[in-house]
Design an enzyme around this catalytic site. Structure first.
Site, PDB file in Angstrom:
ATOM      1  N   TYR A   1       0.813  -1.212   0.000  1.00  0.00           N
ATOM      2  CA  TYR A   1       0.000   0.000   0.000  1.00  0.00           C
ATOM      3  C   TYR A   1       0.851   1.268   0.000  1.00  0.00           C
ATOM      4  CZ  TYR A   1      -3.744  -3.257   1.317  1.00  0.00           C
ATOM      5  OH  TYR A   1      -4.633  -4.300   1.363  1.00  0.00           O
TER       6      TYR A   1
ATOM      7  N   LYS B   1       4.546 -15.185   2.850  1.00  0.00           N
ATOM      8  CA  LYS B   1       4.422 -15.968   1.613  1.00  0.00           C
ATOM      9  C   LYS B   1       5.853 -16.226   1.132  1.00  0.00           C
ATOM     10  CE  LYS B   1       1.951 -17.739  -1.790  1.00  0.00           C
ATOM     11  NZ  LYS B   1       1.264 -19.050  -1.604  1.00  0.00           N
TER      12      LYS B   1
ATOM     13  N   ASP C   1      -1.721 -18.360   2.572  1.00  0.00           N
ATOM     14  CA  ASP C   1      -2.859 -19.124   2.034  1.00  0.00           C
ATOM     15  C   ASP C   1      -3.323 -20.173   3.049  1.00  0.00           C
ATOM     16  OD1 ASP C   1      -0.314 -20.072   1.523  1.00  0.00           O
ATOM     17  OD2 ASP C   1      -0.716 -20.743  -0.520  1.00  0.00           O
TER      18      ASP C   1
ATOM     19  N   ASP D   1      -4.478  -7.092   6.382  1.00  0.00           N
ATOM     20  CA  ASP D   1      -5.745  -6.461   5.993  1.00  0.00           C
ATOM     21  C   ASP D   1      -6.778  -7.545   5.675  1.00  0.00           C
ATOM     22  OD1 ASP D   1      -7.637  -4.678   5.148  1.00  0.00           O
ATOM     23  OD2 ASP D   1      -6.579  -4.043   3.349  1.00  0.00           O
TER      24      ASP D   1
ATOM     25  N   ASP E   1     -10.126  -9.138   8.156  1.00  0.00           N
ATOM     26  CA  ASP E   1     -11.539  -9.173   7.741  1.00  0.00           C
ATOM     27  C   ASP E   1     -12.063 -10.605   7.772  1.00  0.00           C
ATOM     28  OD1 ASP E   1     -11.553  -6.447   7.396  1.00  0.00           O
ATOM     29  OD2 ASP E   1     -12.563  -6.537   5.455  1.00  0.00           O
TER      30      ASP E   1
END
Ligand code: NAD
Length: 367
Positions: free
Chosen positions: A143, A200, A232, A256, A260
């Site tokens: 970001y 990752k 994942d 992020d 959620d």
């Protein structure tokens, strides 16, 4: 009156002002009960700021935030400001204030409330007792990395025609990884002493560095159990066996998304608060967005915003008793069966489904 705190209040867009009004009621009641003065300075951010000034984060807003003891933010955004890709973006308000206040850590506690156990789409026996703290890096990564969106680039369109080309870059420095991971280990020491680091590393160079730095820090905390998961798999494990998690630490984008996803454990985004910390003023906000689909209808759940006040009292004002009182008032309202529409199900009697203001009043009444 005893102590005084100056709170910078940023209602933002959509349901933001609606849920913020309830948070302010709670804050006023806490002020009365504990003999503390909360001076609230309201400022513009997001779409509301773009409409008034052309900028998502006007300089006065950042100044007010910096001068405050804490910042209480609701949410920004909405379709009105998303139609034109070349117009100023509301998210610049969020990213700007995080960067401007140096807020590198986002703390998102997710725990289940027994009376809401059926609000989660997951099986009750799977989620009962889940209590996870997600520590998300907030000012680095995708970001904030190098980015661009180019138009009419030769060969970028279909069949070799000119078209668009865009890129974002995931970037981290070693010190950025070190400070967030250290915070996660410190937090774990005050909880159940387990840290899962999410990356990752099989695909990203940034993650391989993240893992190396994190292992070094883990070695300094032999009393805290350290585990690694690929993002994942972490996404799957959060749904399969959430009780295995205590503290989860992760870079910005993964954090992020996972936070959620973790919201599903407690049934509604409308229940989750967060704290963003740095060296100076901290910022408190719900995890949810501006919910344009329900804005203006008076049905938004104000609990996440009210629990953001709870976190603010706990971390910035050091008012543990007041924070506990809010947590207890929320738990009592839920125990008694009161729900907002997002928490209700077919079995909820109509007279127990409260609107935004009625839910805020009920919680305030129990304070
Ligand atoms: P959202 O969180 O606003 O809404 C997702 C769903 O959850 C919607 O159905 C909404 O009605 C529901 N919901 C969210 N909060 C609720 C509440 N308090 N009570 C009841 N229901 C609630 O996410 P979205 O729809 O993806 O995004 C909407 C806008 O919000 C977009 O413009 C997005 O950019 C922005 N956004 C802002 C923030 C922020 O300000 N921190 C975070 C996420 C999204």
């Amino acid at each position: 009156m005893g102590e005084r705190f100056n709170i910078c209040v940023l209602p933002g867009d959509g349901i933001g002002p609606e849920v913020m009004a309830e948070a302010k009621k709670v804050l006023a009641r806490i002020g009365e009960r504990f003999g503390v003065a909360f001076g609230c300075t309201e400022a513009l951010i997001g779409g509301a700021a773009i409409d008034a000034t052309g900028q998502a984060l006007p300089a006065e807003t950042l100044e007010a935030a910096r001068a405050a003891d804490a910042v209480l933010l609701a949410a920004v955004g909405g379709p009105k400001w998303e139609a034109d890709p070349r117009a100023p973006r509301v998210e610049e308000g969020l990213f700007g204030i995080r960067k401007g206040l140096g807020l590198f850590a986002n703390l998102r506690p997710v725990s289940t409330y027994d009376p809401l156990i059926d609000a989660s789409p997951l099986k009750p026996e799977l989620v009962r007792g889940a209590d996870v703290m997600i520590v998300r890096e907030l000012t680095g990564g995708l970001y904030f990395g190098k980015r661009d969106r180019l138009y009419d680039v030769p060969g970028a369109g279909p069949d070799g025609t000119p078209g668009q080309y865009a890129y974002d870059t995931m970037e981290y420095s070693e010190y950025e990884v070190e400070r967030i991971v250290r915070m996660a280990f410190e937090i774990a020491r005050g909880r159940r002493k387990r840290v899962h680091s999410i990356d990752k590393a099989n695909a990203l160079g940034v993650s391989r560095m993240w893992r190396e730095v994190t292992r070094g820090i883990a070695a300094e905390y032999p009393d805290v159990e350290y585990r690694e998961l690929l993002v994942d798999n972490a996404a799957m494990q959060l749904m399969l066996d959430p009780l295995q998690f205590d503290v989860i630490v992760s870079e910005n984008t993964f954090g992020d998304i996972l936070s959620d996803e973790a919201a599903v454990l407690c049934g509604s985004l409308g229940m989750l608060a967060s704290a963003s910390m740095g060296a100076g003023t901290a910022l408190y906000e719900p995890v949810h967005g501006s919910a344009p689909d329900i804005a203006g209808r008076g049905i938004a759940n104000p609990i996440a915003q009210i629990l953001s006040v709870e976190m603010m009292l706990r971390y910035s004002c050091k008012m543990q008793e007041a924070a506990d009182a809010i947590a207890q008032a929320v738990a009592r309202v839920l125990d008694e069966g009161y729900r907002t529409a997002d928490l209700a199900d077919a079995a909820t009697p109509a007279d127990m489904i409260l609107g935004t203001a009625a839910m805020g009043d009920k919680i305030t009444e129990y304070l």
